[in-house]
Enzyme design. Structure first.
Site, mmCIF file in Angstrom:
data_model
loop_
_atom_site.group_PDB
_atom_site.id
_atom_site.type_symbol
_atom_site.label_atom_id
_atom_site.label_comp_id
_atom_site.label_asym_id
_atom_site.label_seq_id
_atom_site.Cartn_x
_atom_site.Cartn_y
_atom_site.Cartn_z
ATOM 1 N N ARG A 10 -48.057 -48.586 38.724
ATOM 2 C CA ARG A 10 -48.870 -49.085 37.609
ATOM 3 C C ARG A 10 -48.078 -49.003 36.318
ATOM 4 O O ARG A 10 -47.413 -48.007 36.045
ATOM 5 C CB ARG A 10 -50.104 -48.199 37.445
ATOM 6 N N TYR A 86 -51.618 -51.249 48.362
ATOM 7 C CA TYR A 86 -52.064 -50.194 47.450
ATOM 8 C C TYR A 86 -53.205 -49.373 48.053
ATOM 9 O O TYR A 86 -53.062 -48.179 48.315
ATOM 10 C CB TYR A 86 -52.446 -50.810 46.103
ATOM 11 N N HIS A 164 -44.600 -37.634 42.594
ATOM 12 C CA HIS A 164 -45.616 -36.859 41.874
ATOM 13 C C HIS A 164 -46.582 -36.125 42.791
ATOM 14 O O HIS A 164 -47.307 -35.248 42.347
ATOM 15 C CB HIS A 164 -46.391 -37.795 40.934
ATOM 16 N N ASP A 371 -52.454 -30.356 45.669
ATOM 17 C CA ASP A 371 -52.147 -31.142 44.474
ATOM 18 C C ASP A 371 -50.649 -31.038 44.224
ATOM 19 O O ASP A 371 -50.093 -29.938 44.309
ATOM 20 C CB ASP A 371 -52.910 -30.563 43.272
ATOM 21 N N VAL A 376 -54.442 -31.092 34.671
ATOM 22 C CA VAL A 376 -55.670 -30.663 34.003
ATOM 23 C C VAL A 376 -55.587 -29.182 33.620
ATOM 24 O O VAL A 376 -55.920 -28.788 32.500
ATOM 25 C CB VAL A 376 -56.896 -30.962 34.906
ATOM 26 N N LYS A 378 -53.013 -27.403 32.999
ATOM 27 C CA LYS A 378 -52.058 -27.189 31.905
ATOM 28 C C LYS A 378 -52.677 -27.642 30.577
ATOM 29 O O LYS A 378 -52.479 -27.006 29.541
ATOM 30 C CB LYS A 378 -50.765 -27.963 32.179
ATOM 31 N N GLU A 379 -53.425 -28.757 30.648
ATOM 32 C CA GLU A 379 -54.053 -29.277 29.428
ATOM 33 C C GLU A 379 -55.113 -28.307 28.905
ATOM 34 O O GLU A 379 -55.261 -28.122 27.696
ATOM 35 C CB GLU A 379 -54.674 -30.659 29.719
ATOM 36 N N TYR A 498 -8.740 -30.309 65.991
ATOM 37 C CA TYR A 498 -9.337 -31.095 67.075
ATOM 38 C C TYR A 498 -10.819 -31.434 66.821
ATOM 39 O O TYR A 498 -11.146 -32.549 66.441
ATOM 40 C CB TYR A 498 -9.150 -30.368 68.422
ATOM 41 N N ASP A 677 -11.400 -30.350 59.408
ATOM 42 C CA ASP A 677 -12.763 -30.646 58.948
ATOM 43 C C ASP A 677 -13.561 -29.441 58.474
ATOM 44 O O ASP A 677 -14.670 -29.607 57.983
ATOM 45 C CB ASP A 677 -13.561 -31.322 60.063
HETATM 46 C C1 GDG Z 1 -50.746 -37.155 40.240
HETATM 47 C C2 GDG Z 1 -50.694 -35.990 41.214
HETATM 48 C C3 GDG Z 1 -49.649 -34.614 39.424
HETATM 49 C C4 GDG Z 1 -58.839 -36.952 33.737
HETATM 50 N N1 GDG Z 1 -60.086 -37.254 33.347
HETATM 51 C C5 GDG Z 1 -60.002 -37.842 32.156
HETATM 52 C C6 GDG Z 1 -58.675 -37.902 31.782
HETATM 53 N N2 GDG Z 1 -57.960 -37.343 32.793
HETATM 54 C C7 GDG Z 1 -56.509 -37.167 32.800
HETATM 55 C C8 GDG Z 1 -56.162 -35.707 32.652
HETATM 56 C C9 GDG Z 1 -54.794 -35.627 33.331
HETATM 57 C C10 GDG Z 1 -54.845 -36.736 34.364
HETATM 58 O O1 GDG Z 1 -55.964 -37.547 34.062
HETATM 59 C C11 GDG Z 1 -55.009 -36.202 35.780
HETATM 60 O O2 GDG Z 1 -53.776 -35.691 36.189
HETATM 61 P P1 GDG Z 1 -53.598 -34.746 37.450
HETATM 62 O O3 GDG Z 1 -52.228 -34.210 37.435
HETATM 63 O O4 GDG Z 1 -54.586 -33.655 37.380
HETATM 64 O O5 GDG Z 1 -53.918 -35.613 38.764
HETATM 65 P P2 GDG Z 1 -53.491 -37.070 39.428
HETATM 66 O O6 GDG Z 1 -54.041 -38.198 38.676
HETATM 67 O O7 GDG Z 1 -53.921 -37.005 40.836
HETATM 68 O O8 GDG Z 1 -51.888 -37.163 39.354
HETATM 69 C C12 GDG Z 1 -50.756 -34.677 40.465
HETATM 70 C C13 GDG Z 1 -49.618 -35.867 38.567
HETATM 71 O O9 GDG Z 1 -49.578 -37.035 39.372
HETATM 72 C C14 GDG Z 1 -48.420 -35.871 37.632
HETATM 73 O O10 GDG Z 1 -47.218 -35.789 38.325
HETATM 74 O O11 GDG Z 1 -49.895 -33.513 38.579
HETATM 75 O O12 GDG Z 1 -50.651 -33.597 41.346
HETATM 76 O O13 GDG Z 1 -51.776 -36.078 42.148
HETATM 77 O O14 GDG Z 1 -53.768 -35.869 32.418
HETATM 78 O O15 GDG Z 1 -56.147 -35.384 31.309
HETATM 79 N N3 GDG Z 1 -58.276 -38.426 30.616
HETATM 80 C C15 GDG Z 1 -59.232 -38.912 29.772
HETATM 81 N N4 GDG Z 1 -60.540 -38.903 30.093
HETATM 82 C C16 GDG Z 1 -60.979 -38.382 31.244
HETATM 83 O O16 GDG Z 1 -62.177 -38.390 31.523
HETATM 84 N N5 GDG Z 1 -58.866 -39.417 28.590
#
Ligand code: GDG
Length: 725
Positions: A10, A86, A164, A371, A376, A378-379, A498, A677
């Site tokens: 994407r 996809y 990922h 996963d 999430v 980390k955020e 050899y 070798d």
């Molecule tokens: C793949 C791998 C790996 C979620 N809800 C809302 C929203 N989000 C954003 C979060 C976060 C992202 O979506 C989700 O990221 P994750 O890492 O948790 O999961 P996947 O989408 O499955 O990602 C995963 C990742 O790739 C990166 O390499 O970590 O393991 O599966 O950023 O914030 N954002 C907003 N509204 C929402 O309701 N704006």
């Protein structure tokens, strides 16, 4: 100027059709922001699918023009592509397999065919922009075949791949009928990155077992190329979340939400709708808490955001129904007029509201069953600027390897998750602060920008390493030089190891006897120069195999010598065997514990072979035996050496180098060539005079001047020598 192209399924863009016109908005996701420092520069760009099934030419033109302004280029997919490549192969085959949900794997040839074709489509789209020496960074599991497709078209390009999602154990990969093609596709890259060391380890094991490519410290030799596999845990845009948490917009939203909710403790969970995220298990744990602890009723609520995803796939539909039912049951069971246990949202929220959710919550419950990383959690940590929060994190998320100060749980253990919630609800402020602070300092340092930088640095490093190998690879010019020097020489000599040099490895050492072609080469060469076979083999075998040849033979790394014009072997080095009994006992013990292993006894050494042992187990036992023998060796003044699928213990003063040296002593050779070798041949290379030609078979580090690919190439070179005189 070389450019960098980012490729992902994407594009990081949101495309909306509004009154017949498309509206474009670049995404503000973490990865897009991190990679912004790359694709927005100079001629660089990002190539991918814009997210709609647009088949009309005119619309495609319009989209391409708009995307160009955002430094992006589209790969258009048809409805059928989306359905088979996809939703099909990517999300119904690879996704469940790589997340260990084998019950959901769909094995359909039509999916695979489409996957192959769409990867080709991506390749063609890239080739329309890419120059031969560009850097191309491919992302994720939808494009596993792309690195090799690109490599075939652009052999000199710098190609990187990052996955990922998890890379599962070999036991899962081997289930896929297309396992070989998928792995071959990936090794087209120069650098292959995963989130965790475990993913990387699984990948290396699969590549070893399925493609037969071994690795040394994360480096594999795929054909002529050195490929590096490494782990790069992805970070987030830390400052964005930390700053947003204290921004006016978030504070206003936060106040509004809090006013509506009242004073309960808040547990936040945010995921895409996916069975890998463990949503039902998490709800059950919360249910258990409410069931067991009435004192928490009215005092804690869960805010559960489930972002709609893959709604057409059957397993996702079923999951949605399960979640709806569970939430309904719990809310109807426990709700009061002024308290709802679960606030459930099946939709996504704008960033400010997400930020408010994170910052106002007391606990984040992030419990995926699997996963790759999980951003999430980390955020949440970054958003808790007041450091008053607790993270409960699944051990099955890649992030758990970094965030060790979270409360780590097994997401399948409902009672452990319930207890973790209790621990979080009752944790002292001091402990909360210290745990969050430690996680914050690590996340701040290893943010998404650092991740991109480290990855790109590593890529440059791999390219440099490849160059070093390249400069040692025996090319046509060097081969021609060797042939011409050989032709001019009056007294040439050639040292030939050899096994692994003249013949490939066989699982039974006795099967590696010389074939017709080899016997012809050796005798042909021996008519034109002195040929010394210098091997670790025992003298009986070597003597029998080259019985009527005029060649000189040095057996057992220099213990025995047989000159071409003599029929008897002579002892070439003093041997004292007194140490063998003790060491053999230890080796025997490791043979008993390792099916397939065996001991070979030579006059001056004992060799423990593990080439017939199950891969992995052999390495493991060899490491154990290695340290065991090392310990014993010091008492006997012996040397323990690791060879190709063997571990050898011997007297240190006996080696091929010493033997080769004494062989040449007193003679004036005007052309010297040595081929070998493994490490035992490194002694030969070191012992050679400066102007000799020394060549190591395979692309390992060496003291030799050159590397050559394999025994077939060695034979070609030797034939050229024969033909030249
Ligand atoms: C793949 C791998 C790996 C979620 N809800 C809302 C929203 N989000 C954003 C979060 C976060 C992202 O979506 C989700 O990221 P994750 O890492 O948790 O999961 P996947 O989408 O499955 O990602 C995963 C990742 O790739 C990166 O390499 O970590 O393991 O599966 O950023 O914030 N954002 C907003 N509204 C929402 O309701 N704006």
């Amino acid at each position: 100027m070389n450019k960098t192209i980012i490729v992902s399924n994407r594009l990081p863009v949101n495309l909306k059709l509004k009154s017949g016109k498309f509206e474009f908005k670049a995404s503000a996701g973490g990865l897009a922001t991190g990679l912004g420092s790359i694709y927005k520069q100079g001629e660089n760009l990002w190539i991918g699918w814009p997210g709609n099934a647009v088949e009309e030419n005119e619309l495609q033109q319009e989209i391409s023009t708009e995307l160009k302004k955002l430094k992006m280029a589209p790969v258009f997919l048809t409805k059928e592509d989306i359905e088979l490549y996809y939703e099909g192969f990517s999300n119904e085959t690879i996704w469940p397999a790589f997340h260990y949900f084998t019950q959901y794997i769909n094995y359909k040839d039509a999916y695979w065919d489409a996957y192959y074709e769409v990867n080709r489509k991506f390749c063609d789209a890239i080739l329309a922009y890419a120059e031969p020496e560009d850097t191309i960074w491919v992302h994720d599991y939808q494009l596993l075949l792309l690195p090799m497709m690109l490599r075939e078209a652009l052999p000199d390009a710098t190609i990187a791949f990052f996955q990922h999602i998890p890379f599962p154990s070999y036991e899962i990969i081997r289930m896929l009928p297309w396992r070989r093609q998928l792995l071959e596709g990936m090794v087209g890259a120069d650098l292959i990155g995963f989130h965790t060391y475990d993913d990387m380890r699984h990948f290396l094991s699969a590549v070893g077992r399925i493609l037969g490519l071994s690795n040394e410290s994360g480096y594999i030799q795929a054909d002529h190329r050195l490929v590096n596999v490494d782990s790069f845990p992805m970070g987030i845009d830390y400052d964005k979340f930390a700053n947003a948490a204290i921004s006016q917009k978030t504070l206003t939203k936060r106040k509004k939400f809090k006013d509506q909710l009242g004073g309960q403790k808040l547990l936040i969970t945010i995921d895409r709708l996916d069975y890998s995220k463990g949503i039902p298990q998490r709800i059950r744990a919360f249910d258990r808490l409410l069931d067991q602890r009435e004192d928490f009723h009215g005092k804690v609520s869960m805010i559960m955001v489930v972002v709609p995803s893959r709604a057409k796939v059957q397993s996702y539909k079923e999951l949605k129904t399960e979640i709806d039912t569970l939430v309904g049951r719990i809310n109807s069971k426990y709700s009061t007029l002024n308290w709802v246990p679960i606030h459930y949202f099946y939709r996504s929220f704008p960033f400010e509201e997400l930020s408010a959710f994170y910052s106002m919550s007391d606990i984040a419950l992030v419990t995926p069953l699997r996963d790759g990383m999980n951003l999430v959690c980390k955020e949440f940590v970054a958003s808790k600027t007041d450091q008053d929060g607790v993270l409960i994190l699944s051990e099955m998320a890649g992030a758990s390897k970094e965030l060790v100060d979270a409360i780590l749980v097994n997401p399948n253990d409902i009672s452990a998750v319930e207890q973790a919630i209790v621990a979080a609800l009752t944790m002292s402020d001091e402990e909360k602060k210290s745990r969050i602070a430690s996680m914050q300092s690590s996340l701040k340092k290893y943010d998404i920008f650092q991740w991109v930088e480290v990855f790109m640095d590593r890529l440059a490093h791999v390219k440099q390493k490849q160059q070093e190998f390249q400069s040692k690879a025996l090319d046509r010019n060097i081969a021609a030089e060797i042939v011409s020097k050989f032709k001019e020489a009056e007294r040439p000599i050639v040292f030939l190891d050899y096994d692994g040099t003249l013949v490939g490895f066989k699982s039974r050492p006795e099967d590696a006897y010389p074939d017709e072609e080899l016997l012809e080469i050796v005798s042909g060469l021996a008519n034109r120069c002195e040929v010394v076979l210098i091997s670790g083999r025992d003298k009986e075998t070597l003597g029998k195999w080259f019985e009527n040849q005029k060649v000189e033979m040095i057996a057992e790394h220099g213990v025995w010598l047989k000159r071409g014009d003599q029929s008897e072997w002579e002892l070439y080095a003093d041997v004292d065997d007194g140490w063998k009994d003790d060491i053999r006992k230890v080796m025997d013990y490791y043979v008993l514990r390792t099916p397939g292993a065996f001991i070979e006894e030579k006059h001056h050494s004992l060799v423990w072979h593990y080439r017939k042992v199950e891969s992995g187990l052999g390495d493991l036992r060899m490491r154990e035996l290695f340290s065991h023998l090392k310990y014993m060796a010091s008492g006997h003044n012996l040397q323990v050496l690791e060879g190709n699928m063997v571990l050898e213990i011997k007297r240190p003063d006996i080696n091929k180098g010493r033997a080769a040296n004494s062989f040449m002593r007193g003679n004036e050779y005007d052309f010297i060539l040595a081929l070998g070798d493994d490490w035992t041949d490194e002694d030969t290379f070191k012992a050679m005079p400066k102007d000799s030609y020394t060549i190591r078979v395979g692309y390992d580090y060496t003291q030799a001047n050159y590397n050559i690919k394999n025994p077939t190439e060695v034979r070609k070179l030797l034939k050229q020598l024969m033909g030249s005189k």
